[in-house]
Design a protein around this motif. Sequence first.
Motif, PDB file in Angstrom:
ATOM      1  N   ILE A   3       0.498  -3.542  -2.607  1.00  0.00           N
ATOM      2  CA  ILE A   3       0.223  -3.444  -4.044  1.00  0.00           C
ATOM      3  C   ILE A   3       1.073  -4.455  -4.805  1.00  0.00           C
ATOM      4  O   ILE A   3       0.594  -5.088  -5.750  1.00  0.00           O
ATOM      5  CB  ILE A   3       0.450  -2.005  -4.549  1.00  0.00           C
ATOM      6  CG1 ILE A   3      -0.625  -1.084  -3.964  1.00  0.00           C
ATOM      7  CG2 ILE A   3       0.438  -1.940  -6.062  1.00  0.00           C
ATOM      8  CD1 ILE A   3      -0.443   0.378  -4.283  1.00  0.00           C
ATOM      9  N   TYR A   4       2.309  -4.642  -4.402  1.00  0.00           N
ATOM     10  CA  TYR A   4       3.182  -5.620  -5.042  1.00  0.00           C
ATOM     11  C   TYR A   4       2.607  -7.031  -4.893  1.00  0.00           C
ATOM     12  O   TYR A   4       2.609  -7.812  -5.848  1.00  0.00           O
ATOM     13  CB  TYR A   4       4.588  -5.551  -4.449  1.00  0.00           C
ATOM     14  CG  TYR A   4       5.527  -6.564  -5.041  1.00  0.00           C
ATOM     15  CD1 TYR A   4       6.074  -6.377  -6.310  1.00  0.00           C
ATOM     16  CD2 TYR A   4       5.859  -7.722  -4.337  1.00  0.00           C
ATOM     17  CE1 TYR A   4       6.928  -7.321  -6.861  1.00  0.00           C
ATOM     18  CE2 TYR A   4       6.718  -8.672  -4.880  1.00  0.00           C
ATOM     19  CZ  TYR A   4       7.245  -8.460  -6.141  1.00  0.00           C
ATOM     20  OH  TYR A   4       8.088  -9.405  -6.687  1.00  0.00           O
ATOM     21  N   VAL A   6      -0.562  -7.841  -4.476  1.00  0.00           N
ATOM     22  CA  VAL A   6      -1.737  -7.931  -5.349  1.00  0.00           C
ATOM     23  C   VAL A   6      -1.284  -8.108  -6.791  1.00  0.00           C
ATOM     24  O   VAL A   6      -1.827  -8.934  -7.526  1.00  0.00           O
ATOM     25  CB  VAL A   6      -2.635  -6.674  -5.200  1.00  0.00           C
ATOM     26  CG1 VAL A   6      -3.690  -6.632  -6.285  1.00  0.00           C
ATOM     27  CG2 VAL A   6      -3.278  -6.635  -3.831  1.00  0.00           C
ATOM     28  N   GLN A   7      -0.267  -7.356  -7.195  1.00  0.00           N
ATOM     29  CA  GLN A   7       0.247  -7.447  -8.559  1.00  0.00           C
ATOM     30  C   GLN A   7       0.735  -8.864  -8.871  1.00  0.00           C
ATOM     31  O   GLN A   7       0.414  -9.417  -9.936  1.00  0.00           O
ATOM     32  CB  GLN A   7       1.382  -6.451  -8.756  1.00  0.00           C
ATOM     33  CG  GLN A   7       1.994  -6.473 -10.147  1.00  0.00           C
ATOM     34  CD  GLN A   7       3.191  -5.544 -10.273  1.00  0.00           C
ATOM     35  OE1 GLN A   7       3.777  -5.109  -9.282  1.00  0.00           O
ATOM     36  NE2 GLN A   7       3.549  -5.235 -11.501  1.00  0.00           N
ATOM     37  N   THR A  70      -9.471  -6.923  -8.301  1.00  0.00           N
ATOM     38  CA  THR A  70      -8.237  -6.152  -8.188  1.00  0.00           C
ATOM     39  C   THR A  70      -8.544  -4.693  -7.868  1.00  0.00           C
ATOM     40  O   THR A  70      -7.915  -4.100  -6.985  1.00  0.00           O
ATOM     41  CB  THR A  70      -7.421  -6.251  -9.495  1.00  0.00           C
ATOM     42  OG1 THR A  70      -7.166  -7.632  -9.774  1.00  0.00           O
ATOM     43  CG2 THR A  70      -6.103  -5.508  -9.376  1.00  0.00           C
ATOM     44  N   LYS A  73      -9.560  -4.397  -4.261  1.00  0.00           N
ATOM     45  CA  LYS A  73      -8.416  -4.464  -3.342  1.00  0.00           C
ATOM     46  C   LYS A  73      -7.610  -3.169  -3.377  1.00  0.00           C
ATOM     47  O   LYS A  73      -7.181  -2.664  -2.339  1.00  0.00           O
ATOM     48  CB  LYS A  73      -7.512  -5.636  -3.710  1.00  0.00           C
ATOM     49  CG  LYS A  73      -8.103  -6.994  -3.376  1.00  0.00           C
ATOM     50  CD  LYS A  73      -7.198  -8.109  -3.849  1.00  0.00           C
ATOM     51  CE  LYS A  73      -7.825  -9.471  -3.625  1.00  0.00           C
ATOM     52  NZ  LYS A  73      -6.998 -10.561  -4.171  1.00  0.00           N
ATOM     53  N   LEU A  74      -7.415  -2.632  -4.589  1.00  0.00           N
ATOM     54  CA  LEU A  74      -6.635  -1.404  -4.714  1.00  0.00           C
ATOM     55  C   LEU A  74      -7.337  -0.216  -4.073  1.00  0.00           C
ATOM     56  O   LEU A  74      -6.686   0.700  -3.570  1.00  0.00           O
ATOM     57  CB  LEU A  74      -6.329  -1.108  -6.187  1.00  0.00           C
ATOM     58  CG  LEU A  74      -5.305  -2.016  -6.850  1.00  0.00           C
ATOM     59  CD1 LEU A  74      -5.180  -1.682  -8.327  1.00  0.00           C
ATOM     60  CD2 LEU A  74      -3.956  -1.909  -6.160  1.00  0.00           C
ATOM     61  N   MET A  77      -6.148   0.347  -0.735  1.00  0.00           N
ATOM     62  CA  MET A  77      -4.720   0.599  -0.560  1.00  0.00           C
ATOM     63  C   MET A  77      -4.272   1.972  -1.045  1.00  0.00           C
ATOM     64  O   MET A  77      -3.305   2.521  -0.516  1.00  0.00           O
ATOM     65  CB  MET A  77      -3.913  -0.451  -1.333  1.00  0.00           C
ATOM     66  CG  MET A  77      -4.046  -1.833  -0.823  1.00  0.00           C
ATOM     67  SD  MET A  77      -3.063  -2.901  -1.874  1.00  0.00           S
ATOM     68  CE  MET A  77      -3.609  -4.477  -1.319  1.00  0.00           C
ATOM     69  N   LEU A  78      -4.964   2.519  -2.028  1.00  0.00           N
ATOM     70  CA  LEU A  78      -4.507   3.754  -2.659  1.00  0.00           C
ATOM     71  C   LEU A  78      -4.986   4.992  -1.899  1.00  0.00           C
ATOM     72  O   LEU A  78      -6.067   5.006  -1.322  1.00  0.00           O
ATOM     73  CB  LEU A  78      -5.011   3.835  -4.101  1.00  0.00           C
ATOM     74  CG  LEU A  78      -4.536   2.740  -5.054  1.00  0.00           C
ATOM     75  CD1 LEU A  78      -5.203   2.907  -6.408  1.00  0.00           C
ATOM     76  CD2 LEU A  78      -3.028   2.771  -5.208  1.00  0.00           C
ATOM     77  N   HIS A  82      -3.716   8.925  -5.609  1.00  0.00           N
ATOM     78  CA  HIS A  82      -3.347   7.758  -6.421  1.00  0.00           C
ATOM     79  C   HIS A  82      -4.570   7.172  -7.115  1.00  0.00           C
ATOM     80  O   HIS A  82      -4.498   6.770  -8.278  1.00  0.00           O
ATOM     81  CB  HIS A  82      -2.670   6.693  -5.556  1.00  0.00           C
ATOM     82  CG  HIS A  82      -1.303   7.059  -5.111  1.00  0.00           C
ATOM     83  ND1 HIS A  82      -0.886   6.859  -3.832  1.00  0.00           N
ATOM     84  CD2 HIS A  82      -0.266   7.624  -5.756  1.00  0.00           C
ATOM     85  CE1 HIS A  82       0.365   7.268  -3.710  1.00  0.00           C
ATOM     86  NE2 HIS A  82       0.751   7.752  -4.860  1.00  0.00           N
ATOM     87  N   CYS A  86      -5.222   6.768 -11.077  1.00  0.00           N
ATOM     88  CA  CYS A  86      -5.552   5.443 -11.600  1.00  0.00           C
ATOM     89  C   CYS A  86      -6.793   5.516 -12.486  1.00  0.00           C
ATOM     90  O   CYS A  86      -6.817   4.976 -13.591  1.00  0.00           O
ATOM     91  CB  CYS A  86      -5.764   4.473 -10.439  1.00  0.00           C
ATOM     92  SG  CYS A  86      -6.252   2.823 -10.932  1.00  0.00           S
TER      93      CYS A  86
END
Length: 117
Positions: A3-4, A6-7, A70, A73-74, A77-78, A82, A86
Amino acid sequence: MGIYEVQQSVKGTEDALSHAMDTLQQSLFDTVAAPDVAGGGFMEHMSLAMNKIAAMEDIVGQADGLRQQTLHKLKHMLTIRHAARCFVAISDYFHRLRALSTLWVARPRLDEGVPAM
């Protein structure tokens, strides 16, 4: 960690898009506000302004695409919890944005109090 990453990637792209939009906005302002010193006619002047508006529209489209990428992608990962949090946060954001938009449209305007001549 994913996540970092991607951020950080999104932040860099957002900054580039924001800078491009700021530059185009200033250029559009200069085009519309400046007298036609190039010797061209009104239509050429407005055509240039419309081209800049089209470029701004393209930047908005790129930003929308970035948001979609985004989220995609998230999604991978989540956890379910989460992701649910979100989506609640996104829903709240859009609700507040709509409320702000409604207030903005309903605001009193300066020219409403001035009698027409």
